[in-house]
Design a protein around this motif. Structure first.
Motif, PDB file in Angstrom:
ATOM      1  N   TYR A  90       0.463  -1.205   0.401  1.00  0.00           N
ATOM      2  CA  TYR A  90      -0.012  -0.563  -0.305  1.00  0.00           C
ATOM      3  C   TYR A  90       0.618   1.399  -0.218  1.00  0.00           C
ATOM      4  O   TYR A  90       1.610   1.138   0.427  1.00  0.00           O
ATOM      5  CB  TYR A  90      -1.032   0.172   1.799  1.00  0.00           C
ATOM      6  N   ASP A  91       0.388   2.006   0.039  1.00  0.00           N
ATOM      7  CA  ASP A  91       0.881   3.650  -0.742  1.00  0.00           C
ATOM      8  C   ASP A  91       1.180   4.314   0.124  1.00  0.00           C
ATOM      9  O   ASP A  91       0.715   5.230   0.993  1.00  0.00           O
ATOM     10  CB  ASP A  91       0.464   4.249  -1.787  1.00  0.00           C
ATOM     11  N   PRO A 142       4.080  -0.551   3.480  1.00  0.00           N
ATOM     12  CA  PRO A 142       4.465  -0.345   2.494  1.00  0.00           C
ATOM     13  C   PRO A 142       5.826  -1.176   1.492  1.00  0.00           C
ATOM     14  O   PRO A 142       6.214  -0.994  -0.053  1.00  0.00           O
ATOM     15  CB  PRO A 142       5.391   0.298   2.368  1.00  0.00           C
TER      16      PRO A 142
END
Length: 309
Positions: A90-91, A142
């Motif tokens: 995920y960002d 991340p």
């Protein structure tokens, strides 16, 4: 070239080992909670509107992203991903920017309250039966899918980086926090190696400890060694230098040239490079990539590995 299949004594994982998350969980929980406690102390000392070392970010900005917000990513989200088998990347930068924007006008006491809530939620879960069930189940991060407790521990590395970023805002990063962060750095490195079913090791040698990780067959061991085996790839530097190098905050070329950071076993470093393949952003193995970049700049000996700051 060093024998990449031979690991330093004390770093050979057994077939059930998944780093710190599979060891003494009470000890790991205490270390994680202590890191949050120390960072709360740091946050209480700063001028919230002072510019931090992270370009364009104030102390308030850095601290707010570590708090617990309903519009951020929470422990419930991590548990949901683990429960649903929906572990991916995920960002984190996008989430950080959203938190930074939404909280920009809040009183600083609200920021501190959100930080306290994040610590309380973490502590309560670590003190429950949750770790026995979910510690080794993969969740999103991340860096991609990693064991849930490994990801929670990795947060202490972010706390240590942020504490160093905040030093110009009127505080000092506690050495104890930096040491917990270094352990998390090594352990997350092992998790990345385990995910690749990579065989190899890495050592961080500081004036006060020898922190190491060894991986084989999808398993990894993270441990402090009684002495430096002087074997395999590693970095030799004070803890804060290692954290600055891996986070991209320090001038690694200058560290390397002045001897503040010494990297050894370059063939072994080349062997480690595939561990980073496909990982967006700055991985915990960044010190290795940056060392390779420095060598490339100096003599064109190795290929460049790029990381964003």
């Amino acid at each position: 070239m060093a024998d990449q299949h031979r690991l330093p004594p004390g770093l050979e994982p057994d077939r059930h080992e998944h780093g710190l998350a599979s060891g003494d969980r009470a000890e790991l929980a205490a270390a994680i909670d202590r890191a949050w406690e120390l960072f709360e102390g740091v946050a209480a000392e700063v001028d919230p509107d002072a510019p931090s070392r992270k370009q364009g970010w104030t102390a308030r900005d850095l601290i707010s992203r570590l708090g617990q917000w309903e519009f951020g990513r929470t422990l419930d989200d991590m548990l949901a991903d683990a429960h649903d088998g929906d572990a991916d990347y995920y960002d984190a930068d996008a989430i950080d920017e959203q938190i930074r924007t939404v909280t920009a006008e809040l009183p600083y006491d609200d920021i501190l309250a959100s930080l306290a809530a994040a610590r309380a939620t973490t502590s309560e879960w670590l003190d429950s039966d949750g770790p026995e069930t979910w510690a080794l189940v993969h969740t999103s991060s991340p860096l991609g899918p990693l064991p849930l407790l490994t990801v929670m521990n990795a947060m202490t590395y972010q706390l240590s980086v942020s504490a160093l970023d905040l030093e110009q805002c009127g505080t000092e990063a506690p050495d104890e926090l930096l040491e917990v962060g270094l352990s998390a750095l090594m352990d997350t490195t092992g998790a990345l190696a385990g995910r690749k079913h990579f065989t190899g090791s890495f050592l961080a040698v500081t004036p006060t400890r020898v922190a190491g990780v060894g991986a084989r067959g999808g398993h990894w061991r993270t441990a402090d060694l009684p002495s430096d085996p002087d074997m395999g790839p590693g970095a030799v530097a004070p803890t804060r230098v290692l954290i600055d190098a891996t986070s991209g905050r320090g001038n690694v070329g200058h560290m390397y040239r002045t001897g503040a950071l010494h990297v050894r076993d370059l063939p072994g470093l080349i062997h480690l490079a595939p561990v980073l393949d496909g990982i967006p952003g700055v991985p915990p193995m960044g010190a290795i990539g940056r060392a390779l970049t420095v060598v490339d700049a100096m003599g064109g000996l190795l290929g460049r590995i790029g990381f964003r700051r």
